[in-house]
Design a protein around this motif. Structure first.
Motif, PDB file in Angstrom:
ATOM      1  N   SER A  46       0.836  -1.190   0.000  1.00 13.93           N
ATOM      2  CA  SER A  46       0.000   0.000   0.000  1.00 13.93           C
ATOM      3  C   SER A  46       0.877   1.248   0.000  1.00 13.93           C
ATOM      4  O   SER A  46       1.696   1.436   0.893  1.00 13.93           O
ATOM      5  N   VAL A  47       0.697   2.085  -1.019  1.00 14.75           N
ATOM      6  CA  VAL A  47       1.414   3.360  -1.112  1.00 14.75           C
ATOM      7  C   VAL A  47       0.359   4.446  -1.271  1.00 14.75           C
ATOM      8  O   VAL A  47      -0.229   4.608  -2.338  1.00 14.75           O
ATOM      9  N   THR A  48       0.111   5.175  -0.207  1.00 16.95           N
ATOM     10  CA  THR A  48      -0.982   6.137  -0.163  1.00 16.95           C
ATOM     11  C   THR A  48      -0.575   7.514  -0.661  1.00 16.95           C
ATOM     12  O   THR A  48      -1.407   8.287  -1.131  1.00 16.95           O
ATOM     13  N   THR A  49       0.710   7.827  -0.550  1.00 14.28           N
ATOM     14  CA  THR A  49       1.217   9.136  -0.939  1.00 14.28           C
ATOM     15  C   THR A  49       2.720   9.037  -1.135  1.00 14.28           C
ATOM     16  O   THR A  49       3.370   8.147  -0.578  1.00 14.28           O
ATOM     17  N   LEU A  50       3.275   9.955  -1.929  1.00  8.33           N
ATOM     18  CA  LEU A  50       4.720  10.075  -2.063  1.00  8.33           C
ATOM     19  C   LEU A  50       5.247  11.244  -1.243  1.00  8.33           C
ATOM     20  O   LEU A  50       6.452  11.481  -1.193  1.00  8.33           O
ATOM     21  N   ASP A  51       4.338  11.965  -0.616  1.00  9.04           N
ATOM     22  CA  ASP A  51       4.654  13.140   0.183  1.00  9.04           C
ATOM     23  C   ASP A  51       5.028  12.691   1.604  1.00  9.04           C
ATOM     24  O   ASP A  51       4.181  12.227   2.362  1.00  9.04           O
TER      25      ASP A  51
END
Length: 361
Positions: free
Chosen positions: A195-200
């Motif tokens: 799970s990758v929800t954001t790159l921030d």
């Protein structure tokens, strides 16, 4: 005097949830009150995380939900130290008489006999194999797994039985088990989802305070793929006006790292999660809180959440449709829409035990 609005409750730094309201099953409810502290003051001492063993008679859970891709699952832990504010498993802590808020991420439970229980269930003459999903509720690779190794015991058992399984996480700890996941992935017996929800990094630290950084999750995808494990990237949850603009970028980074498929889930706010999420928005993102919730309600027929099967994962209406079309286009463009190969259920075998009579053939 109790604070009349949940938006005014004082935040506790270093945790996902902002409060520790009692569960919905309690006769009396406790609420935080305004005592003068603000985030400009020195932070309170972080909550101590406790973890207790829990007794279980069985380890495989079964469901018949038509919009869930698996019918059998294993959850080595209850509660999750990652502290993701949006986690749909939070309300389950109320069944233990605990808060879905801070208790969920600080009062944890594990199943010490998970591996043995699984071996017993798989060894029954009546058992018929189907793909088992690990981590359908809470993360199987949360920080405590590093020493407790409950998830490790589960996949070691599955390996001995040649039993197919899928596993999902937002932790880089999954690469510890490449010695099992790699060979089983190559044999059509294991698939992983990250799970990758954001790159921030700033948003990730706020929204998922003790999960791995985005870069470490992308690197986990890279290592899994290099080891021969088919990897799905999950953009979940997709939150309008907060992280949804990153959908294409997340999918692209994952594809470049070796992911072969992708999925997404629109933000879900059942039961206590609704208040917890709005408290978090009000403290961490006050400039966009009203906008986010307005768009969420537009996706849920005017409510914060709609639990109807077929709608709860994606929502409905123009906002939801645009999100879905963007996902489908990005998935197709990046080659993340190839059909997955069927997992090899026929490889299942009950291993011989010490003392069993050897076959002559």
């Amino acid at each position: 005097m109790a604070v009349p609005s949940h938006m005014n409750k004082v935040a506790l730094r270093g945790r996902g949830a902002r409060t520790n309201d009692t569960s919905r099953f309690e006769t009396f409810r406790s609420e935080a009150f305004e005592d003068g502290w603000t985030e400009a003051d020195e932070a309170a001492r972080p909550l101590t995380t406790t973890i207790q063993p829990m007794k279980s008679k069985t380890i495989i859970a079964r469901n018949d939900s038509p919009d869930i891709s698996f019918s059998r699952s294993i959850n080595p832990y209850r509660g999750c130290e990652h502290g993701c504010i949006y986690c749909y498993a939070r309300p389950a802590h109320a069944y233990l008489g605990l808060s879905p808020g801070l208790d969920f991420e600080s009062k944890l439970f594990f199943k010490p006999e998970a591996g043995k229980l699984l071996e017993r269930e798989l060894s029954r003459p009546s058992y018929k194999p189907q793909v088992i999903h690990i981590g359908g509720d809470t993360d199987p690779y949360q920080p405590q797994e590093k020493t407790l190794r409950v998830t490790r015991a589960v996949i070691e058992t599955l390996q001995r039985f040649n039993h197919p399984f899928t596993i999902i996480t937002k932790s880089a700890l999954i690469v510890r088990d490449l010695d099992i996941l790699g060979p089983m992935g190559q044999a059509g017996l294991a698939r992983a989802a990250v799970s990758v929800t954001t790159l921030d990094r700033k948003l990730a630290r706020s929204m998922e305070p003790r999960a791995a950084t985005p870069d470490r999750r992308i690197d986990a995808i890279r290592q899994l793929a290099a080891a021969g494990v088919p990897v799905t990237v999950m953009f979940a949850p997709a939150i309008p006006s907060l992280n949804d603009h990153e959908m294409e970028a997340v999918l692209q980074r994952a594809a470049e790292a070796g992911a072969t498929s992708a999925g997404y889930v629109a933000l879900r706010l059942p039961l206590e999660i609704n208040d917890l999420f709005q408290q978090w928005l009000a403290t961490d993102h006050p400039d966009r809180a009203k906008r986010v919730m307005s768009l969420v309600r537009q996706m849920r027929g005017g409510a914060a959440y709609d639990s109807e099967w077929g709608k709860r994962m994606t929502g409905e209406g123009p906002v939801a449709e645009v999100m879905n079309q963007r996902f489908l286009m990005a998935r197709r463009k990046l080659g993340l829409d190839e059909p997955s190969q069927r997992m090899d259920i026929g490889a299942f075998r009950v291993p011989a035990k010490a003392g069993d009579q050897l076959s002559l053939f």
